[in-house]
Write a protein that holds these residues in place. Sequence first.
Motif, PDB file in Angstrom:
ATOM      1  N   TYR A 200       5.851  10.525   2.206  1.00 52.54           N
ATOM      2  CA  TYR A 200       5.420   9.384   1.400  1.00 52.54           C
ATOM      3  C   TYR A 200       6.558   8.462   1.000  1.00 52.54           C
ATOM      4  CZ  TYR A 200       1.131  12.071   1.053  1.00 52.54           C
ATOM      5  OH  TYR A 200      -0.003  12.768   1.345  1.00 52.54           O
TER       6      TYR A 200
ATOM      7  N   MET B   7       0.542   4.279  -2.659  1.00 58.13           N
ATOM      8  CA  MET B   7       0.283   5.631  -2.184  1.00 58.13           C
ATOM      9  C   MET B   7       1.329   6.599  -2.721  1.00 58.13           C
ATOM     10  SD  MET B   7      -1.825   7.250  -0.633  1.00 58.13           S
ATOM     11  CE  MET B   7      -2.436   8.220   0.694  1.00 58.13           C
TER      12      MET B   7
ATOM     13  N   GLN C 276       0.662   9.753  -5.221  1.00 59.75           N
ATOM     14  CA  GLN C 276       0.923  11.122  -4.764  1.00 59.75           C
ATOM     15  C   GLN C 276       1.891  11.865  -5.682  1.00 59.75           C
ATOM     16  OE1 GLN C 276      -0.440  13.041  -2.488  1.00 59.75           O
ATOM     17  NE2 GLN C 276      -1.878  11.407  -2.016  1.00 59.75           N
TER      18      GLN C 276
ATOM     19  N   ASP D  84       0.808  -1.230   0.000  1.00 57.93           N
ATOM     20  CA  ASP D  84       0.000   0.000   0.000  1.00 57.93           C
ATOM     21  C   ASP D  84       0.832   1.267   0.000  1.00 57.93           C
ATOM     22  OD1 ASP D  84      -2.291  -1.345  -0.169  1.00 57.93           O
ATOM     23  OD2 ASP D  84      -2.855  -1.191   1.951  1.00 57.93           O
ATOM     24  N   GLU D  85       1.934   1.271   0.791  1.00 50.22           N
ATOM     25  CA  GLU D  85       2.731   2.497   0.873  1.00 50.22           C
ATOM     26  C   GLU D  85       3.352   2.843  -0.480  1.00 50.22           C
ATOM     27  OE1 GLU D  85       5.927   2.247   3.620  1.00 50.22           O
ATOM     28  OE2 GLU D  85       6.767   0.429   2.737  1.00 50.22           O
TER      29      GLU D  85
END
Lengths: 375, 217
Positions: free
Chosen positions: A231, A210, A214, A206-207
């Motif tokens: 992030y 993300m 972004q 997920d990171e």
Amino acid sequence: MKKFSIPEGTRDLILGECKSKKELREAIEDVFDSYGYREIVTPSIEYYQTYLTGFETLKDEQMYKFFDHNGRILTLRMDMTVPIARVAATKFKDQLPPLRFRYCANVYKVKEYFAGKRNEVTDCGIELLGLCDEASDLETLVCALEVMEQMNQASYTLEIGNIHVFYSACKDLNLDDEQMALLADFIDRKSMRELHEYLETLALKDEAKMFFLQLPWLCGKADVLQLALQYCFQPNVKETIHELQRLHEALCALGYGDRITYDLGKVPHLNYYSGIIFEGFIEGVGTSVLSGGRYDSLLGKFGRPMPAIGFSVKLDYVLAALSNTEEEKEIITLCYPRTKKIEAIQKAKELRKQYRVEMLCEDCEDIVVKGGCAK
Amino acid sequence: MSISIALTKGRLEKETVKLLEKSGYGITCLKEKGRQLVFQDSVKDVRYFLVKANDCITYVQHGVADIGVVGKDTLLEGDKDYYELLDLGIGKCRFIVAGLPENNLFEKIGHVKIGTKYPNIAKAYFLERGMDVELIKIDGSVELAPILGLCDGIVDIMETGTTLKENGLVVFDTVCNISARVIVNKASFKLKRDEISAVLEDMKNALKAGEDHVESN
């Protein structure tokens, strides 16, 4: 009757346009010259093979191609960076770096028809070969900023990115070339919907998702760099961002702080870029007028491995935004009868020390000088 | 700084105007338009022009319009030198491959001919599938082409599927889904960042409000 026109995407420059372009060119070249860059002129045509060596993925359909008498493929040059890399690796092979070259030349690319685009533009730029520290990045950026200032623009922006932000993350995640190319394309075009859908198909934590989602939004004033750190899931990416922050501190100290923006989602298609990349924008032009970046692996392909950084200005794009209404220096007319041509030419020569003089042989008694009747 | 928005005439127009209204923009002029093509917002510093879908991209790429609202179908077919920041989720439809049921082009051995208004999309789709097909550009009533035997199948936009059905054609595959997108000129996004972000934010909020509304129903 025969009708004549010019090929698609080309343009005639007439009268004041030539003057504006020449002045712009000289103003920019003065900046380059003051930095110690030496001018290089290369042929308008290059072997297709040279470009094939320079670019890993070459957009074939964008090149003007023809054959020489041996059947080898020639192309009109599409940029000046590749020819200069070729020159550096051949003519300058025994010279110690750093090498500083500047150029101003027309470059050619076949664009989409009837879209109002230019197939021939004048590219005016520099290449700094043989230096790879942060200091040479800064020196080149400051040179670019000085050039932007020379364009007489009240408001301009220089936007900086670094392709390592994207590529370090990809490498860490073991993405293959095709996945990287697709992601890069979506991020560079900030095509949010497609990016979102494509990330769904990848098996990423997920990171990481993300982070990629972004990236297109991590653009704007320097505070986006701080935001970006939130992030980052990978140390190399963090280091790249810290590097940009150090660069920003230096640019602020030099008084350019409010001219600079950042875009970490800048992942251009030119695959020779390898570090910081930047683009200059001025009001009234719908595209960047200045672009450049670091390309440390290009010269190696020509047999002389050497880091490099450079940028160029597309003069014709800038001209579109300049409203140069400045009058040309007046031309005076010297009218003379056929019988006095020797005397008239002598007089004109004398007058030319001060004025621009055009001569007109007509039916008159004596030599008459008419000022201000120039068209 | 003032912002210019190019809106696509026709199919998308009504829904776009509705969305702008919901976002709090003064678009009475757009609702009561005569033959006018340029409109000034009565609330915000925004100018609108109504143009054909393809021209919407052209205006945005040249920076004459900062923002454009246009269907993904048009975007897919044209140049891509702009940012595509928002999916408005309106004007939904999809690209499909269709043909006569007795002549499935995917099972055909030999030369396949495809009729379409969108040769670039069709080309990319078949290339992706490793199929080498001949494309024939057709400008209107594409459904007619396979019936008359001009081609083996078509690549076209389908909204409800009624036209296809009425002409006895069946859908073999979906190429992709389509909806209206917000595109932004690259230079404008750098130079008028705050103004453009505000418009995007307003639209996003209106979309979100719409979704919440549907959910609460």
